[in-house]
Design an enzyme around this catalytic site. Structure first.
Site, PDB file in Angstrom:
ATOM      1  N   HIS A  49      -1.820  -2.899   2.747  1.00  0.00           N
ATOM      2  CA  HIS A  49      -1.560  -3.203   1.342  1.00  0.00           C
ATOM      3  C   HIS A  49      -1.838  -4.651   0.947  1.00  0.00           C
ATOM      4  CE1 HIS A  49       2.217  -4.302   3.356  1.00  0.00           C
ATOM      5  NE2 HIS A  49       2.338  -5.202   2.408  1.00  0.00           N
ATOM      6  N   ARG A  50      -1.968  -5.562   1.900  1.00  0.00           N
ATOM      7  CA  ARG A  50      -2.183  -6.951   1.514  1.00  0.00           C
ATOM      8  C   ARG A  50      -3.534  -7.107   0.833  1.00  0.00           C
ATOM      9  NH1 ARG A  50       1.531 -10.377   2.721  1.00  0.00           N
ATOM     10  NH2 ARG A  50       0.158 -12.024   1.950  1.00  0.00           N
TER      11      ARG A  50
END
Length: 267
Positions: free
Chosen positions: A217-218
């Site tokens: 998700h980063r």
């Protein structure tokens, strides 16, 4: 406590305004909120900035972790870093002036963290920073700037490790710095005890099977097409031998949709 010896209190209990806004903060705040709820010397007011506003990124965490509903909800939502932080600061400032807390507690390194810290410091309300002193040494990361600025305006710095204490000392921050351990350990213990009471494996059809949990998700990983592709291909190789549990972040889902073959990872 909290470096407030010189403040004149108008009530027998110290009031802590807790500012949260993102998924990691909900998890961390849950552990501390449960303690404050049972305390005779502290009372907590919870403020949700609305940085994470999707039900699966916000509401579900309050329900699952037993966090009381926030007294204040700014509903800021998405936007650029400047827009988010500015809107949050304006809303937090108004609430601080009305609630008059003895201190403001912020967690981690999000825009909500920085907004809470700056609004409080400008109003001369002591800032408590949980997870102080963490550094990536990469100032291209917005989170790194949030950590640095928050630590330098905080009155009480709660560090997860001795390395974090040393990081602060290297920057000249030595007063009211404490190594208190990683609050995520407390959160993990709570989650483990709760999971022991629920047959999660059976509910997902995983009983007796090998499986792994994956999250991507980063922004550094999702927004770089080549890096994201290599990560998905790595996960796909493992998926041939075991089931991959892949809770998909709202930022990640549209990246998966760019390639039809990747959608097979989602069900």
């Amino acid at each position: 406590m909290f470096g407030l010896r010189n403040r004149q209190l108008t009530h027998p209990r110290k009031t802590i305004l807790t500012v949260v806004g993102a998924r990691p903060q909900f998890i961390k705040a849950a552990a501390v909120s449960r303690v404050m709820a049972s305390s005779e010397s502290l009372q907590e007011i919870l403020l949700h900035t609305g940085q994470h506003y999707d039900a699966n990124m916000s509401d579900i965490f309050f329900d699952e972790l037993g966090i009381p509903a926030p007294k204040h909800h700014l509903g800021v939502g998405s936007g650029s870093h400047g827009q988010q932080t500015g809107q949050m600061m304006a809303g937090i400032e108004t609430i601080i002036m009305s609630e008059k807390p003895d201190a403001v507690l912020v967690y981690g390194d999000t825009n909500s963290t920085l907004a809470g810290a700056l609004a409080s410091a400008k109003l001369n309300v002591p800032v408590i920073h949980s997870e102080a002193g963490l550094r990536s040494y990469n100032r291209r990361m917005p989170e790194e700037l949030n950590r640095l600025l928050t630590d330098h305006v905080s009155a009480l710095l709660l560090c997860p490790t001795n390395r974090a204490v040393a990081n602060l000392a290297a920057e000249g921050i030595v007063n009211n710095v404490h190594a208190v351990g990683d609050i995520m350990y407390d959160a993990a213990l709570f989650a483990r005890n709760k999971a022991d009471k629920r047959d999660i494996g059976a509910s997902l059809g995983l009983e007796g099977k090998r499986y792994a949990l994956c999250t991507i998700h980063r922004a550094e990983n999702t927004d770089d097409p080549a890096r994201f592709a290599s990560m998905i291909e790595f996960v796909d190789r493992f998926a041939k031998d075991m089931t991959i549990l892949f809770p998909i972040h709202p930022r990640t889902r549209p990246r998966l949709a760019l390639r039809r073959s990747w959608l097979g990872l989602v069900r």
